[in-house]
Design a protein around this motif. Sequence first.
Motif, PDB file in Angstrom:
ATOM      1  N   PHE A 148     104.841  -8.191  -0.618  1.00 32.66           N
ATOM      2  CA  PHE A 148     105.811  -9.188  -1.051  1.00 32.66           C
ATOM      3  C   PHE A 148     107.241  -8.679  -0.811  1.00 32.66           C
ATOM      4  O   PHE A 148     108.051  -9.339  -0.156  1.00 32.66           O
ATOM      5  CB  PHE A 148     105.577  -9.519  -2.527  1.00 32.66           C
ATOM      6  CG  PHE A 148     106.243 -10.765  -3.032  1.00 32.66           C
ATOM      7  CD1 PHE A 148     107.345 -11.325  -2.415  1.00 32.66           C
ATOM      8  CD2 PHE A 148     105.747 -11.382  -4.166  1.00 32.66           C
ATOM      9  CE1 PHE A 148     107.948 -12.470  -2.918  1.00 32.66           C
ATOM     10  CE2 PHE A 148     106.338 -12.534  -4.677  1.00 32.66           C
ATOM     11  CZ  PHE A 148     107.444 -13.070  -4.047  1.00 32.66           C
ATOM     12  N   TRP A 192     109.882  -9.870   2.159  1.00 33.48           N
ATOM     13  CA  TRP A 192     111.083 -10.495   1.593  1.00 33.48           C
ATOM     14  C   TRP A 192     112.328  -9.777   2.106  1.00 33.48           C
ATOM     15  O   TRP A 192     113.279 -10.405   2.588  1.00 33.48           O
ATOM     16  CB  TRP A 192     110.999 -10.450   0.079  1.00 33.48           C
ATOM     17  CG  TRP A 192     112.143 -11.067  -0.698  1.00 33.48           C
ATOM     18  CD1 TRP A 192     113.373 -11.452  -0.232  1.00 33.48           C
ATOM     19  CD2 TRP A 192     112.149 -11.361  -2.092  1.00 33.48           C
ATOM     20  NE1 TRP A 192     114.138 -11.952  -1.247  1.00 33.48           N
ATOM     21  CE2 TRP A 192     113.403 -11.909  -2.406  1.00 33.48           C
ATOM     22  CE3 TRP A 192     111.207 -11.189  -3.104  1.00 33.48           C
ATOM     23  CZ2 TRP A 192     113.751 -12.308  -3.693  1.00 33.48           C
ATOM     24  CZ3 TRP A 192     111.554 -11.584  -4.380  1.00 33.48           C
ATOM     25  CH2 TRP A 192     112.802 -12.139  -4.678  1.00 33.48           C
ATOM     26  N   GLU A 218     112.787 -14.424   1.078  1.00 29.36           N
ATOM     27  CA  GLU A 218     111.908 -14.559  -0.082  1.00 29.36           C
ATOM     28  C   GLU A 218     110.717 -15.463   0.205  1.00 29.36           C
ATOM     29  O   GLU A 218     109.587 -15.155  -0.184  1.00 29.36           O
ATOM     30  CB  GLU A 218     112.687 -15.090  -1.282  1.00 29.36           C
ATOM     31  CG  GLU A 218     111.835 -15.207  -2.530  1.00 29.36           C
ATOM     32  CD  GLU A 218     112.579 -15.736  -3.738  1.00 29.36           C
ATOM     33  OE1 GLU A 218     111.940 -15.875  -4.798  1.00 29.36           O
ATOM     34  OE2 GLU A 218     113.786 -16.024  -3.636  1.00 29.36           O
ATOM     35  N   GLN A 260     106.797 -14.507  -0.176  1.00 27.61           N
ATOM     36  CA  GLN A 260     105.849 -15.260  -1.014  1.00 27.61           C
ATOM     37  C   GLN A 260     104.650 -15.709  -0.186  1.00 27.61           C
ATOM     38  O   GLN A 260     103.509 -15.602  -0.639  1.00 27.61           O
ATOM     39  CB  GLN A 260     106.550 -16.473  -1.641  1.00 27.61           C
ATOM     40  CG  GLN A 260     105.662 -17.318  -2.511  1.00 27.61           C
ATOM     41  CD  GLN A 260     105.242 -16.634  -3.789  1.00 27.61           C
ATOM     42  OE1 GLN A 260     106.012 -15.914  -4.407  1.00 27.61           O
ATOM     43  NE2 GLN A 260     104.012 -16.832  -4.208  1.00 27.61           N
ATOM     44  N   GLN A 274     100.707 -14.694  -0.715  1.00 30.55           N
ATOM     45  CA  GLN A 274      99.649 -15.694  -0.868  1.00 30.55           C
ATOM     46  C   GLN A 274      98.570 -15.537   0.202  1.00 30.55           C
ATOM     47  O   GLN A 274      97.378 -15.705  -0.076  1.00 30.55           O
ATOM     48  CB  GLN A 274     100.235 -17.115  -0.815  1.00 30.55           C
ATOM     49  CG  GLN A 274     101.123 -17.455  -1.997  1.00 30.55           C
ATOM     50  CD  GLN A 274     100.393 -17.412  -3.322  1.00 30.55           C
ATOM     51  OE1 GLN A 274      99.219 -17.761  -3.421  1.00 30.55           O
ATOM     52  NE2 GLN A 274     101.085 -16.975  -4.364  1.00 30.55           N
TER      53      GLN A 274
END
Length: 138
Positions: free
Chosen positions: A49, A53, A58, A62, A66
Amino acid sequence: MKCFLLDTSTLLTLRDDEPGADRVSQVLEMAMQGQAKCYGCFITLMEIFYRVWRDENEAAGQLAYQQCLALPIEWLHNIETLLVKAAQFTALFPLSIADAWVAACASEHSAVLMPKDPQFNVLAISQEPLPLKRKKIK
């Protein structure tokens, strides 16, 4: 059944289609077919993450997070036996905290660690290293 531990560098290799991505895909395909088991350490999710990012944005971080959750990976979380093993690895070897957690997960689950980074070489755990990313020549 053969078990594998996929660390941050392994999953980024797949995401970025770097050398070794084909082997990572093969292992994940084996897991989807029930021919192998894949594990991941909870700290790898945070590393994926934040690194995506930081490098992109960002939303990309994300999405990468996921996507990791959607893979056929059993995510291992902080339990006392892992904590003790990670502390041991950090105390005895030149490993970062994150790498110690990853190594502890591999060790405790008798999984083959698939790292790209050579810092795991000091450990007596089963490993299948992926090729290092080629440095760009300026």
